[in-house]
Design a protein around this motif. Structure first.
Motif, PDB file in Angstrom:
ATOM      1  N   SER A 169      42.492  47.960  28.161  1.00  0.00           N
ATOM      2  CA  SER A 169      41.073  48.145  27.897  1.00  0.00           C
ATOM      3  C   SER A 169      40.741  49.624  27.705  1.00  0.00           C
ATOM      4  O   SER A 169      39.950  49.989  26.829  1.00  0.00           O
ATOM      5  CB  SER A 169      40.263  47.547  29.044  1.00  0.00           C
ATOM      6  N   LEU A 198      35.836  37.272  41.559  1.00  0.00           N
ATOM      7  CA  LEU A 198      36.497  38.105  40.543  1.00  0.00           C
ATOM      8  C   LEU A 198      35.808  39.458  40.413  1.00  0.00           C
ATOM      9  O   LEU A 198      36.458  40.481  40.232  1.00  0.00           O
ATOM     10  CB  LEU A 198      36.488  37.412  39.176  1.00  0.00           C
ATOM     11  N   GLN A 199      34.489  39.446  40.511  1.00  0.00           N
ATOM     12  CA  GLN A 199      33.731  40.697  40.385  1.00  0.00           C
ATOM     13  C   GLN A 199      33.826  41.542  41.658  1.00  0.00           C
ATOM     14  O   GLN A 199      33.986  42.752  41.587  1.00  0.00           O
ATOM     15  CB  GLN A 199      32.275  40.397  40.047  1.00  0.00           C
ATOM     16  N   HIS A 204      46.352  42.513  36.301  1.00  0.00           N
ATOM     17  CA  HIS A 204      45.066  43.204  36.480  1.00  0.00           C
ATOM     18  C   HIS A 204      45.152  44.632  35.940  1.00  0.00           C
ATOM     19  O   HIS A 204      44.320  45.052  35.130  1.00  0.00           O
ATOM     20  CB  HIS A 204      44.671  43.214  37.951  1.00  0.00           C
ATOM     21  N   VAL A 216      33.803  33.371  39.972  1.00  0.00           N
ATOM     22  CA  VAL A 216      33.439  34.538  39.162  1.00  0.00           C
ATOM     23  C   VAL A 216      32.911  35.656  40.055  1.00  0.00           C
ATOM     24  O   VAL A 216      33.233  36.832  39.847  1.00  0.00           O
ATOM     25  CB  VAL A 216      32.418  34.156  38.067  1.00  0.00           C
ATOM     26  N   PRO A 273      38.513  41.817  42.480  1.00  0.00           N
ATOM     27  CA  PRO A 273      39.292  41.375  41.317  1.00  0.00           C
ATOM     28  C   PRO A 273      40.795  41.266  41.565  1.00  0.00           C
ATOM     29  O   PRO A 273      41.405  40.266  41.174  1.00  0.00           O
ATOM     30  CB  PRO A 273      38.985  42.422  40.250  1.00  0.00           C
ATOM     31  N   GLN A 309      37.741  40.242  32.495  1.00  0.00           N
ATOM     32  CA  GLN A 309      37.913  39.715  33.855  1.00  0.00           C
ATOM     33  C   GLN A 309      38.668  38.384  33.902  1.00  0.00           C
ATOM     34  O   GLN A 309      39.196  38.005  34.943  1.00  0.00           O
ATOM     35  CB  GLN A 309      36.576  39.588  34.569  1.00  0.00           C
ATOM     36  N   PHE A 310      38.748  37.666  32.772  1.00  0.00           N
ATOM     37  CA  PHE A 310      39.425  36.365  32.752  1.00  0.00           C
ATOM     38  C   PHE A 310      40.808  36.406  32.109  1.00  0.00           C
ATOM     39  O   PHE A 310      41.489  35.380  32.061  1.00  0.00           O
ATOM     40  CB  PHE A 310      38.567  35.327  32.015  1.00  0.00           C
ATOM     41  N   LYS A 338      43.589  46.291  32.445  1.00  0.00           N
ATOM     42  CA  LYS A 338      42.680  47.425  32.624  1.00  0.00           C
ATOM     43  C   LYS A 338      43.146  48.614  31.780  1.00  0.00           C
ATOM     44  O   LYS A 338      42.337  49.274  31.121  1.00  0.00           O
ATOM     45  CB  LYS A 338      42.644  47.817  34.106  1.00  0.00           C
ATOM     46  N   THR A 384      41.554  38.310  44.033  1.00  0.00           N
ATOM     47  CA  THR A 384      41.279  37.016  43.419  1.00  0.00           C
ATOM     48  C   THR A 384      42.328  36.669  42.376  1.00  0.00           C
ATOM     49  O   THR A 384      42.806  35.526  42.310  1.00  0.00           O
ATOM     50  CB  THR A 384      39.863  37.014  42.797  1.00  0.00           C
ATOM     51  N   LYS A 385      42.720  37.638  41.562  1.00  0.00           N
ATOM     52  CA  LYS A 385      43.750  37.390  40.539  1.00  0.00           C
ATOM     53  C   LYS A 385      45.104  37.141  41.192  1.00  0.00           C
ATOM     54  O   LYS A 385      45.883  36.304  40.724  1.00  0.00           O
ATOM     55  CB  LYS A 385      43.813  38.563  39.562  1.00  0.00           C
TER      56      LYS A 385
END
Length: 186
Positions: A77, A17-18, A70, A14, A21, A157-158, A74, A24-25
């Motif tokens: 969102s 990821l922060q 990703h 996590v 991002p 994020q998940f 985004k 990691t993805k």
């Protein structure tokens, strides 16, 4: 003891990821795509796993699936910023299914044919013309449910990670389905 290890690994994941991002993805999508193909190869009866094929699947996950997911989530969102509820989730799922889903399936079929199988462009075009409609219709029967669950229950994020896990299982399922169709024809 093992709960602490799992908890520590998850916490570090996590954190990554922060902090990073996209990276990691991308790595997560690559690992899951590679594992999925290796499992599919074994279930399909391969005597030896084709490492080149696994690595090409990993490349696709790393270079495309993780980063695309990703930026797509985004964008979603931002498009639906501050909006909640079932109507908003339905709009997100519909938008995803009429934009991202057809594009992702087409791109994957092109990549699979040209890069993984090494076919000519004309062969791949014919295969896409022949198979794309049924691939997309099948996707529209399954992925809207995944999308709904993703938008309803997953924090932003998940979402890519969740889709990557489901995609890994989906790839194994499709491989088994293709194998059973091939066995019936034989």
């Amino acid at each position: 003891m093992s709960d602490n290890i799992v908890s520590d690994v998850f916490s570090k994941y996590v954190e990554q990821l922060q902090l990073h991002p996209i990276r990691t993805k991308a790595i997560t999508a690559a690992v899951l795509a590679g594992c999925s193909d290796a499992i599919a190869q074994k279930i399909s009866g391969a005597k030896r796993i084709q490492l080149r094929r696994v690595l090409l699947f990993m490349l696709y996950g790393f270079a495309y699936s993780g980063p695309f997911g990703h930026f797509f989530h985004k964008l979603m969102s931002k498009l639906f910023k501050g909006k909640k509820g079932n109507e908003t989730i339905a709009k997100k799922v519909i938008l995803e299914q009429i934009t991202s889903s057809p594009w992702n399936n087409l791109l994957f079929m092109l990549y699979y044919g040209l890069v993984i199988e090494g076919r000519s462009l004309s062969q791949v075009k014919n295969k896409v013309r022949q198979d794309y409609p049924s691939v997309q219709l099948t996707a529209w029967k399954f992925w809207p449910i995944v999308g709904w669950l993703n938008y309803q229950y997953m924090p932003l994020q998940f979402r890519v990670v969740f889709q990557s896990f489901v995609a890994a299982g989906w790839a194994i399922f499709l491989n088994l389905k293709a194998r059973s169709v091939a066995l019936k024809k034989a």
